[in-house]
Enzyme design. Structure first.
Site, PDB file in Angstrom:
ATOM      1  N   SER A 292       0.971  -1.102   0.087  1.00  0.00           N
ATOM      2  CA  SER A 292      -0.041  -0.041   0.084  1.00  0.00           C
ATOM      3  C   SER A 292       0.732   1.245   0.065  1.00  0.00           C
ATOM      4  CB  SER A 292      -0.851  -0.046   1.268  1.00  0.00           C
ATOM      5  OG  SER A 292      -1.578   1.343   1.392  1.00  0.00           O
TER       6      SER A 292
ATOM      7  N   TYR B 154      -3.219  -1.625  10.014  1.00  0.00           N
ATOM      8  CA  TYR B 154      -3.054  -1.817   8.618  1.00  0.00           C
ATOM      9  C   TYR B 154      -1.680  -1.402   8.082  1.00  0.00           C
ATOM     10  CZ  TYR B 154      -4.348  -1.753   3.802  1.00  0.00           C
ATOM     11  OH  TYR B 154      -4.211  -1.488   2.395  1.00  0.00           O
TER      12      TYR B 154
END
Length: 240
Positions: A135, A148
């Site tokens: 990400s 996350y």
């Protein structure tokens, strides 16, 4: 890498970026096997002609079951795309530690365990590829999703180390760093979202052109900001 005729295992392939990747890879002539947890989505992918394996990657038992089901089939490309986003914001409420554990396993431990379990399959091919989907938040974190972000950052460093280990082998290791993408995972995110179809397209280009990294959309700008000033990049993302 030419994708025609390649056998691909794509985790998290029943929705979002994964589903778009599955469709685009198949359009290139690849044989794509997807995994997922939602029975309805898996059934829908089977109706579209995909082999879809039910797999819970939030624990070792689920990962080992997937490896066992794969058996001795050839494997040209492993795409570790499955991931979870857990709400972990003390400003709103006390977070659920069990949910955090599941997120950590699914996003970090599962790709590592799956890679280890299928490594010999990849080594047996003339040319093979591992794609780890991290990400843009692996570069700089967002305050509302620290678990996350931590998992994606850890997977990024695992990917960098793995690439160095395998640099003289037949296996290329690619990292894909999406921005905020228009998927169910980001339903509550107010930021502008990239269409999942376009994100998948750019990952596909990186695989075909054998690039080590796919910095997608706004992640490119974040990488530039981080190269100039890590604190600047951090200050940009921490607001979200």
């Amino acid at each position: 890498m030419k994708l025609d005729g390649k056998t691909i295992l794509l985790t998290g392939g029943s929705a979002g970026i994964g589903k778009e990747l599955a469709l685009q890879l198949r359009a290139k002539g690849a044989e794509v096997v997807i995994t997922g947890r939602n029975p309805e989505r898996l059934a829908a992918m089977r109706e579209e002609g995909f082999e879809a394996i039910a797999a819970d990657l939030s624990n070792a038992t689920g990962v080992d079951a997937l490896i066992a089901e794969w058996g001795q089939r050839p494997l040209d490309i492993l795409i570790n795309n499955a991931g979870q986003l857990v709400d972990h914001d003390f400003r709103k409420a006390a977070p659920d530690p069990d949910a955090a554990d599941d997120c950590i396993y699914a996003n970090l431990n599962a790709p590592i365990r799956l890679t280890a379990g299928l490594m010999e399959h990849l080594k047996a091919r003339p040319k093979a590829t591992i794609v780890n989907v991290t990400s843009g938040l692996a570069i700089a974190p967002a305050a509302r999703t620290p678990v996350y972000c931590a998992t994606k950052s850890a997977l990024r460093f695992y990917t960098l180390g793995l690439r160095e280990q395998l640099k003289d082998t037949n296996i290329q290791v690619i990292e894909a760093l999406p921005p905020v993408v228009d998927t169910q995972m980001n339903d509550g995110n107010p930021m502008k979202k990239m269409p999942a179809e376009e994100c998948a397209r750019q990952i596909l280009v990186a695989i075909e052109k054998c690039r080590d990294e796919a910095n997608i959309g706004m992640t490119k700008a974040l990488r530039i900001a981080e190269s100039i000033s890590p604190s600047l990049a951090k200050n940009i993302t921490l607001r979200f």
